[in-house]
Design an enzyme around this catalytic site. Sequence first.
Site, short mmCIF file in Angstrom:
data_model
loop_
_atom_site.label_atom_id
_atom_site.label_comp_id
_atom_site.label_asym_id
_atom_site.label_seq_id
_atom_site.Cartn_x
_atom_site.Cartn_y
_atom_site.Cartn_z
N VAL A 155 0.33 -1.12 -0.25
CA VAL A 155 0.25 0.20 -0.08
C VAL A 155 1.42 0.83 -0.03
CG1 VAL A 155 -1.69 -1.07 0.91
CG2 VAL A 155 -0.06 0.13 2.67
N TYR A 163 5.00 5.74 14.67
CA TYR A 163 3.31 5.20 15.06
C TYR A 163 2.29 6.28 15.34
CZ TYR A 163 0.54 1.56 15.63
OH TYR A 163 -1.08 0.70 15.38
N LYS A 196 -0.42 7.23 12.73
CA LYS A 196 -2.21 7.61 13.62
C LYS A 196 -2.58 8.74 13.83
CE LYS A 196 -1.98 2.55 12.99
NZ LYS A 196 -2.49 2.26 12.38
N THR A 225 -3.81 -9.68 17.90
CA THR A 225 -3.02 -10.28 16.60
C THR A 225 -2.59 -10.64 16.75
OG1 THR A 225 -3.02 -7.70 15.84
CG2 THR A 225 -5.28 -8.24 16.03
#
Length: 251
Positions: free
Chosen positions: A52, A151, A155, A186
């Site tokens: 992506v 991060y 985000k 996850t």
Amino acid sequence: MDPAGKTAVVTGGNSGLGEATVHALLAAGANVVSLDLAGGAPAGAEWIACDVSEPDAVATAVAAVEGPIHMLVNCAGIGGIGPIAGPEGPGDLGAIRKVIEVNLIGAINVTAHVAHRMTHNPPEGPDGERGVIVNACSIASFEGQEGMTAYTAAKAGLAGLTLVWTRDLSRHHIRVMGIAPGFMATPMVSVLPDDFVAELLKDAEFPKRAGRAEEFAEIAEFIIRTPLLNGEVIRLDAGTRPPARTHWSQG
Ligand code: NAD
């Protein structure tokens, strides 16, 4: 929007939160295409290999999706931690850039191409909806902890863009929402030591447990089905407000 018979693109749909979302949308009767680096799309979903963060790859991948695209869930992402600087030198700028390129630029790349396609959809249902976009944000969008330059840049950017994209796309009857999970069980976080996870979870109010990917998928489906949800980021974190640091981030 009722997902039945419509087409969804889920980035990062072959693992974790994206995979659970693929399962939920398949169960709701949607056609689902996973844009993911790695193989292993859930049975019943189509997988298109795509990084992506690469604009040309995204253009090719989205062009390969047949027919109108009604739903987009931006889940592709990677982790990354490290200080902005220390006595030994500046932070790892290459590593910081990589996380931002995948988690933020990647979502921008895919949204640009998919939202363009959505603008040409015939209006659906009583509100004349053309599409719904859901961004996987994070509690680090709002309270980045020590070491989260990359991060949190990504985000917080994605959370901010949720409203900007709502404002860009509402004239085309396309809605945009975000989900900001806390700690979710996850593969991304399965490498973390147990006592680190326990330290993270102690800051949840109730319940003090990791979220399940299915809980993210339920919110994503709820957003898709609920026309008045637009331009907002929903926290999915059991009331967690992360502290500045864990003893792990201090080394
Ligand atoms: P995961 O590692 O289980 O899944 C991420 C998926 O993204 C994988 O299938 C991976 O192959 C894919 N991916 C990675 N880089 C890619 C790229 N360049 N192009 C295409 N696909 C790529 O992770 P997850 O925990 O399911 O996370 C999903 C999203 O939710 C991420 O954006 C993550 O930052 C966010 N998030 C996760 C948590 C958590 O605690 N797990 C919390 C908050 C937010």
